[in-house]
Scaffold this motif. Structure first.
Motif, PDB file in Angstrom:
ATOM      1  N   GLY A 236       0.827  -1.196   0.000  1.00 14.73           N
ATOM      2  CA  GLY A 236       0.000   0.000   0.000  1.00 14.73           C
ATOM      3  C   GLY A 236       0.861   1.244   0.000  1.00 14.73           C
ATOM      4  N   ASN A 237       0.322   2.315  -0.604  1.00 18.33           N
ATOM      5  CA  ASN A 237       1.030   3.593  -0.590  1.00 18.33           C
ATOM      6  C   ASN A 237       0.098   4.723  -0.991  1.00 18.33           C
ATOM      7  OD1 ASN A 237       3.162   5.591  -0.682  1.00 18.33           O
ATOM      8  ND2 ASN A 237       3.026   5.426  -2.906  1.00 18.33           N
ATOM      9  N   ILE A 238      -0.105   5.661  -0.094  1.00 24.87           N
ATOM     10  CA  ILE A 238      -0.699   6.955  -0.394  1.00 24.87           C
ATOM     11  C   ILE A 238       0.099   7.992   0.389  1.00 24.87           C
ATOM     12  CG2 ILE A 238      -3.040   6.131  -0.924  1.00 24.87           C
ATOM     13  CD1 ILE A 238      -3.873   6.842   1.915  1.00 24.87           C
ATOM     14  N   ASP A 239      -0.156   9.270   0.120  1.00 27.48           N
ATOM     15  CA  ASP A 239       0.618  10.322   0.781  1.00 27.48           C
ATOM     16  C   ASP A 239       0.513  10.246   2.297  1.00 27.48           C
ATOM     17  OD1 ASP A 239       1.401  11.260  -1.675  1.00 27.48           O
ATOM     18  OD2 ASP A 239      -0.078  12.874  -1.752  1.00 27.48           O
ATOM     19  N   GLU A 240      -0.692   9.908   2.797  1.00 28.68           N
ATOM     20  CA  GLU A 240      -0.896   9.887   4.242  1.00 28.68           C
ATOM     21  C   GLU A 240      -0.206   8.717   4.929  1.00 28.68           C
ATOM     22  OE1 GLU A 240      -5.004  11.183   2.574  1.00 28.68           O
ATOM     23  OE2 GLU A 240      -3.170  10.204   1.838  1.00 28.68           O
TER      24      GLU A 240
END
Length: 404
Positions: A236-240
């Protein structure tokens, strides 16, 4: 909560045997890294068989899960399949909402399913697991629950049933939401649950590629190509969130589960996950504390035809310790008291918590080994008097010990 410290000799290391009654359970101290350092802000490594924690760092800190939330989406779908409400041949429609919000034009990971097309559940599963498709995740949520909001409520209900006590889901994709938070400890519980509950379906997590709509995509889990025995689970990877991963690998019959989150790059995520797994396989060996069915300890029962109740575990109690070293391991029985009669044999009434050094290494349920019936009026009256008088003693002794 009540605690009873217990211990026993085991192989080359000792368990100090102290029976200590505590009136309240104080929060455990943060576990410190033992013999390993990682740049991951949050991480955990557990042994699947014993559920022993080998390493943890900020394991109970709430974090954004990013696409690791899709692992919970998959669990809900697996559960529907297991219970016969859905089959692998069931077809769900790729709605305009799923296509716009999660499809090719959304800018995120996608299965590239066509709008208004019907797709079999078996293909949607691979679209979620292998390709991390947001369109596939939304289609599954809408197909099962009508809306993604309704599906999120199902996710939270399943999470509670699994024992994920510190996680909240708000969507099926892992898109950022201020209320969508998990802990790496809970994600490790989820991974272990999926591996043990759905062994056949779990195999999809190990597939290295999937082609849909003539677009071939590689599995995003970097561990699968490292020849370390990895067979799942999800990145997983998002800015938050930064870069995160739930992974599992098997070597010489031993399965380890690793979860990391908050890393700055995909390379760091891959390296830290691999290093944790390799260290875990290399640095630990299993020691048995109690055999299956062995009486581990006793708890007090009030208002019953007997005042103590023996407890057992349903499987052998094992803990992993540093290979070739003697370590101090302590254990305690924790339960909500006073435990009141009647109690049926086989009922879960307590938990066994095992600490290795200053780290909680294991927690597992304990069960009543005998029936306890409601006692006579005189027995109940005497128990009430004993609780009133000895309760004060326990409180005072607990405070004294906590300061030592």
């Amino acid at each position: 909560m009540r605690q009873f410290r217990i211990s026993r000799a085991a192989a080359a290391f000792a368990l100090l045997f102290n029976v200590l009654a505590l009136a309240t359970l104080a929060p455990g101290s943060s576990a410190r890294a033992q013999g390993f350092q990682t740049i991951a802000p949050t991480a955990i490594l557990i042994d699947a068989e014993s559920e022993a924690v080998l390493f943890e760092k900020n394991a109970d800190e709430p974090v954004a899960p990013a696409s690791m939330a899709k692992t919970m989406t998959v669990e809900v779908l697996f559960n529907e399949i297991k219970n016969g409400r859905i089959s692998m041949d069931t077809e769900f429609t790729i709605s305009e909402n799923a296509w716009r919000k999660g499809g090719a034009g959304s800018g995120g990971s996608a299965m590239f399913a066509k709008v208004n097309s019907s797709v079999r559940v078996e293909d949607l599963l691979r679209g979620i697991i292998v390709q991390s498709g947001n369109d596939a995740a939304i289609a599954v949520a809408e197909g099962i629950a009508g809306t993604e909001d309704n599906f999120a409520r199902m996710m939270n209900e399943r999470a509670k049933q699994i024992g994920m006590t510190n996680s909240t889901f708000r969507n099926a994709t892992g898109y950022g939401h201020p209320e969508q938070k998990v802990t790496v400890r809970d994600l490790a519980k989820l991974a272990l649950h999926i591996i043990e509950t759905y062994p056949d379906l779990y195999k999809i997590f190990g597939e290295r590629e999937f082609t849909w709509n003539k677009i071939r995509q590689q599995n995003r889990n970097p561990l699968l190509t490292m020849e370390i025995g990895a067979d799942g689970l999800k990145t997983g990877n998002i800015d938050e969130s930064g870069y995160g991963l739930i992974g599992s690998a098997v070597q010489n019959g031993q399965r380890l589960i690793v979860v990391v989150n908050g890393l700055k790059t995909a390379k760091d995520r891959a390296n830290e996950s691999r290093k944790l797994l390799e260290w875990g396989f290399r640095a630990f060996e299993s020691r048995q504390l109690f055999s299956e069915g062995q009486v581990i300890g006793e708890v007090q029962v009030f208002g019953g035809d007997r005042r103590s109740l023996p407890l057992v575990a349903k499987k052998p109690v094992r803990v992993l310790v540093n290979r070739g070293e003697s370590e101090r391991v302590s254990a305690r029985i924790v339960y909500t008291g006073p435990l009141k009669a009647p109690v049926k044999k086989g009922a879960e009434v307590a938990k066994l918590r095992v600490d290795r050094g200053d780290m909680q290494a294991l927690e597992m349920p304990l069960y009543a080994n005998e029936d306890v019936q409601v006692g006579t009026l005189s027995q109940r009256a005497l128990d009430g008097l004993l609780e009133m008088s000895t309760g004060w003693v326990r409180n005072a002794f607990s405070s004294l010990v906590d300061r030592l």
